[in-house]
Design a protein around this motif. Structure first.
Motif, PDB file in Angstrom:
ATOM      1  N   HIS A  35       0.840  -1.203   0.000  1.00 39.38           N
ATOM      2  CA  HIS A  35       0.000   0.000   0.000  1.00 39.38           C
ATOM      3  C   HIS A  35       0.872   1.249   0.000  1.00 39.38           C
ATOM      4  CE1 HIS A  35      -3.509  -2.449   0.836  1.00 39.38           C
ATOM      5  NE2 HIS A  35      -2.807  -3.067   1.772  1.00 39.38           N
ATOM      6  N   PRO A  36       0.458   2.294  -0.728  1.00 45.75           N
ATOM      7  CA  PRO A  36       1.243   3.533  -0.724  1.00 45.75           C
ATOM      8  C   PRO A  36       1.161   4.221   0.638  1.00 45.75           C
ATOM      9  CG  PRO A  36      -0.776   3.824  -1.978  1.00 45.75           C
ATOM     10  CD  PRO A  36      -0.719   2.383  -1.585  1.00 45.75           C
ATOM     11  N   GLU A  37       2.278   4.745   1.064  1.00 46.50           N
ATOM     12  CA  GLU A  37       2.373   5.499   2.316  1.00 46.50           C
ATOM     13  C   GLU A  37       3.150   6.779   2.035  1.00 46.50           C
ATOM     14  OE1 GLU A  37       1.127   4.711   5.333  1.00 46.50           O
ATOM     15  OE2 GLU A  37       0.461   2.671   4.887  1.00 46.50           O
ATOM     16  N   ILE A  38       2.778   7.850   2.724  1.00 48.42           N
ATOM     17  CA  ILE A  38       3.449   9.141   2.598  1.00 48.42           C
ATOM     18  C   ILE A  38       3.969   9.538   3.977  1.00 48.42           C
ATOM     19  CG2 ILE A  38       3.205  11.583   1.983  1.00 48.42           C
ATOM     20  CD1 ILE A  38       2.717   9.817  -0.412  1.00 48.42           C
ATOM     21  N   PHE A  39       5.243   9.952   4.023  1.00 49.54           N
ATOM     22  CA  PHE A  39       5.867  10.345   5.279  1.00 49.54           C
ATOM     23  C   PHE A  39       6.481  11.729   5.122  1.00 49.54           C
ATOM     24  CE2 PHE A  39       6.202   5.766   4.822  1.00 49.54           C
ATOM     25  CZ  PHE A  39       5.755   5.293   6.055  1.00 49.54           C
ATOM     26  N   PRO A  40       6.107  12.693   5.971  1.00 54.41           N
ATOM     27  CA  PRO A  40       6.809  13.980   5.932  1.00 54.41           C
ATOM     28  C   PRO A  40       8.187  13.806   6.563  1.00 54.41           C
ATOM     29  CG  PRO A  40       5.172  13.975   7.683  1.00 54.41           C
ATOM     30  CD  PRO A  40       5.041  12.660   6.968  1.00 54.41           C
ATOM     31  N   VAL A  41       9.201  14.360   5.930  1.00 55.14           N
ATOM     32  CA  VAL A  41      10.561  14.300   6.481  1.00 55.14           C
ATOM     33  C   VAL A  41      11.260  15.632   6.256  1.00 55.14           C
ATOM     34  CG1 VAL A  41      10.860  11.798   6.196  1.00 55.14           C
ATOM     35  CG2 VAL A  41      11.560  13.313   4.355  1.00 55.14           C
ATOM     36  N   ASN A  42      12.054  16.034   7.231  1.00 51.11           N
ATOM     37  CA  ASN A  42      12.948  17.164   6.991  1.00 51.11           C
ATOM     38  C   ASN A  42      14.233  16.578   6.429  1.00 51.11           C
ATOM     39  OD1 ASN A  42      13.254  16.273   9.876  1.00 51.11           O
ATOM     40  ND2 ASN A  42      14.979  17.708   9.783  1.00 51.11           N
ATOM     41  N   TYR A  43      14.912  17.361   5.604  1.00 54.98           N
ATOM     42  CA  TYR A  43      16.010  16.809   4.814  1.00 54.98           C
ATOM     43  C   TYR A  43      17.079  17.853   4.529  1.00 54.98           C
ATOM     44  CZ  TYR A  43      14.097  19.380   0.853  1.00 54.98           C
ATOM     45  OH  TYR A  43      13.661  20.386   0.028  1.00 54.98           O
ATOM     46  N   VAL A  44      18.201  17.358   4.020  1.00 61.46           N
ATOM     47  CA  VAL A  44      19.245  18.210   3.453  1.00 61.46           C
ATOM     48  C   VAL A  44      19.668  17.581   2.135  1.00 61.46           C
ATOM     49  CG1 VAL A  44      20.109  19.089   5.664  1.00 61.46           C
ATOM     50  CG2 VAL A  44      21.144  17.024   4.659  1.00 61.46           C
ATOM     51  N   LEU A  45      20.265  18.390   1.274  1.00 63.35           N
ATOM     52  CA  LEU A  45      20.872  17.876   0.048  1.00 63.35           C
ATOM     53  C   LEU A  45      22.354  17.689   0.320  1.00 63.35           C
ATOM     54  CD1 LEU A  45      19.241  20.002  -2.776  1.00 63.35           C
ATOM     55  CD2 LEU A  45      18.490  17.834  -1.804  1.00 63.35           C
ATOM     56  N   GLU A  46      22.834  16.499  -0.010  1.00 64.36           N
ATOM     57  CA  GLU A  46      24.228  16.200   0.251  1.00 64.36           C
ATOM     58  C   GLU A  46      24.711  15.199  -0.785  1.00 64.36           C
ATOM     59  OE1 GLU A  46      27.807  14.663   1.777  1.00 64.36           O
ATOM     60  OE2 GLU A  46      26.067  13.375   1.821  1.00 64.36           O
ATOM     61  N   ARG A  47      25.822  15.526  -1.471  1.00 68.36           N
ATOM     62  CA  ARG A  47      26.414  14.654  -2.490  1.00 68.36           C
ATOM     63  C   ARG A  47      25.409  14.270  -3.577  1.00 68.36           C
ATOM     64  NH1 ARG A  47      30.524  10.771   0.979  1.00 68.36           N
ATOM     65  NH2 ARG A  47      31.152  12.422   2.387  1.00 68.36           N
ATOM     66  N   GLY A  48      24.643  15.232  -4.044  1.00 71.87           N
ATOM     67  CA  GLY A  48      23.699  14.991  -5.133  1.00 71.87           C
ATOM     68  C   GLY A  48      22.541  14.097  -4.756  1.00 71.87           C
ATOM     69  N   SER A  49      22.191  14.104  -3.469  1.00 74.10           N
ATOM     70  CA  SER A  49      21.086  13.265  -3.021  1.00 74.10           C
ATOM     71  C   SER A  49      20.327  13.948  -1.887  1.00 74.10           C
ATOM     72  CB  SER A  49      21.615  11.897  -2.563  1.00 74.10           C
ATOM     73  OG  SER A  49      22.471  12.063  -1.454  1.00 74.10           O
ATOM     74  N   ILE A  50      19.207  13.347  -1.515  1.00 73.70           N
ATOM     75  CA  ILE A  50      18.345  13.842  -0.446  1.00 73.70           C
ATOM     76  C   ILE A  50      18.598  12.948   0.764  1.00 73.70           C
ATOM     77  CG2 ILE A  50      15.948  14.129   0.259  1.00 73.70           C
ATOM     78  CD1 ILE A  50      15.424  14.314  -2.925  1.00 73.70           C
ATOM     79  N   VAL A  51      18.957  13.549   1.893  1.00 78.50           N
ATOM     80  CA  VAL A  51      19.297  12.790   3.088  1.00 78.50           C
ATOM     81  C   VAL A  51      18.358  13.194   4.219  1.00 78.50           C
ATOM     82  CG1 VAL A  51      21.106  12.300   4.793  1.00 78.50           C
ATOM     83  CG2 VAL A  51      21.713  12.620   2.381  1.00 78.50           C
ATOM     84  N   PHE A  52      17.858  12.188   4.938  1.00 76.00           N
ATOM     85  CA  PHE A  52      17.020  12.425   6.108  1.00 76.00           C
ATOM     86  C   PHE A  52      17.359  11.403   7.176  1.00 76.00           C
ATOM     87  CE2 PHE A  52      14.704   9.646   3.274  1.00 76.00           C
ATOM     88  CZ  PHE A  52      14.188   8.666   4.109  1.00 76.00           C
ATOM     89  N   ARG A  53      16.886  11.661   8.379  1.00 72.88           N
ATOM     90  CA  ARG A  53      17.109  10.749   9.501  1.00 72.88           C
ATOM     91  C   ARG A  53      15.793  10.118   9.908  1.00 72.88           C
ATOM     92  NH1 ARG A  53      20.843  13.875  13.795  1.00 72.88           N
ATOM     93  NH2 ARG A  53      20.235  12.047  15.004  1.00 72.88           N
ATOM     94  N   THR A  54      15.887   8.923  10.474  1.00 68.66           N
ATOM     95  CA  THR A  54      14.689   8.220  10.900  1.00 68.66           C
ATOM     96  C   THR A  54      15.001   7.264  12.044  1.00 68.66           C
ATOM     97  OG1 THR A  54      12.764   6.961  10.115  1.00 68.66           O
ATOM     98  CG2 THR A  54      14.917   6.291   9.275  1.00 68.66           C
ATOM     99  N   ALA A  55      13.954   6.840  12.716  1.00 67.41           N
ATOM    100  CA  ALA A  55      14.055   5.786  13.720  1.00 67.41           C
ATOM    101  C   ALA A  55      13.770   4.451  13.031  1.00 67.41           C
ATOM    102  CB  ALA A  55      13.039   6.030  14.839  1.00 67.41           C
ATOM    103  N   ARG A  56      13.782   3.375  13.760  1.00 67.73           N
ATOM    104  CA  ARG A  56      13.387   2.079  13.190  1.00 67.73           C
ATOM    105  C   ARG A  56      11.938   2.176  12.743  1.00 67.73           C
ATOM    106  NH1 ARG A  56      15.801  -1.799  11.928  1.00 67.73           N
ATOM    107  NH2 ARG A  56      17.718  -2.555  12.786  1.00 67.73           N
ATOM    108  N   GLY A  57      11.621   1.568  11.624  1.00 70.64           N
ATOM    109  CA  GLY A  57      10.255   1.582  11.114  1.00 70.64           C
ATOM    110  C   GLY A  57      10.243   1.451   9.612  1.00 70.64           C
TER     111      GLY A  57
END
Length: 154
Positions: A35-57
């Protein structure tokens, strides 16, 4: 707004990166348990990619499974009366290198939500698309009071 960016239509690759770089929160789209899921995340751009942090899940599990993902940001510019959207599609990967984690932290990647978010995830776009378009003039009598378009016409 940005230089070299058309006022309407498809955005260039560079314009998409400019808008991503100016943002801080986006929506990560994953398929979880079919099933599709949407998660809001805060992020930074680093080395030509999108990076975010998360807990287990779910976000971590999907990154470990190397499943495809999509990431989207959007906005509205009341001065120009334009809306825009950027979508990045690609694969997720767990960042294990402390050097890469430190690089993301140096860009002020810190979780907004309370709790330990010790896992760093990288979305490397294989496709990056965006578009900008003029918005319709709102019907000031019938448009919701909190509609962002109202401010440019009132």
């Amino acid at each position: 707004m940005e230089t070299g960016v058309p006022s309407t239509g498809n955005l260039s690759h560079d314009a998409c990166w400019e808008l991503l770089a100016a943002g801080i929160v986006g929506r990560l789209a994953l398929v979880v348990d079919g099933h599709p899921e949407i998660f809001p995340v805060n992020y930074v751009l680093e080395r030509g990619s999108i990076v975010f942090r998360t807990a287990r899940g779910a976000k971590l599990w999907e990154a470990e499974a190397d499943e495809p993902a999509a990431f989207e940001i959007d906005g509205y510019d009341p001065r120009q009366e334009e809306a825009w959207s950027v979508v990045a599609k690609g694969g997720l990967a767990v960042i294990s290198s402390q050097e890469e984690k430190d690089a993301a932290d140096a860009l002020h990647l810190e979780p907004w939500q309370p709790g330990v978010k010790g896992h760093y995830i990288r979305l490397t776009p294989r496709a990056l698309t965006g578009r900008r378009f003029k918005v319709n003039r709102p019907d000031l009598w019938n448009t919701r009071a909190n509609d962002a378009r109202r401010s440019s016409f009132e």
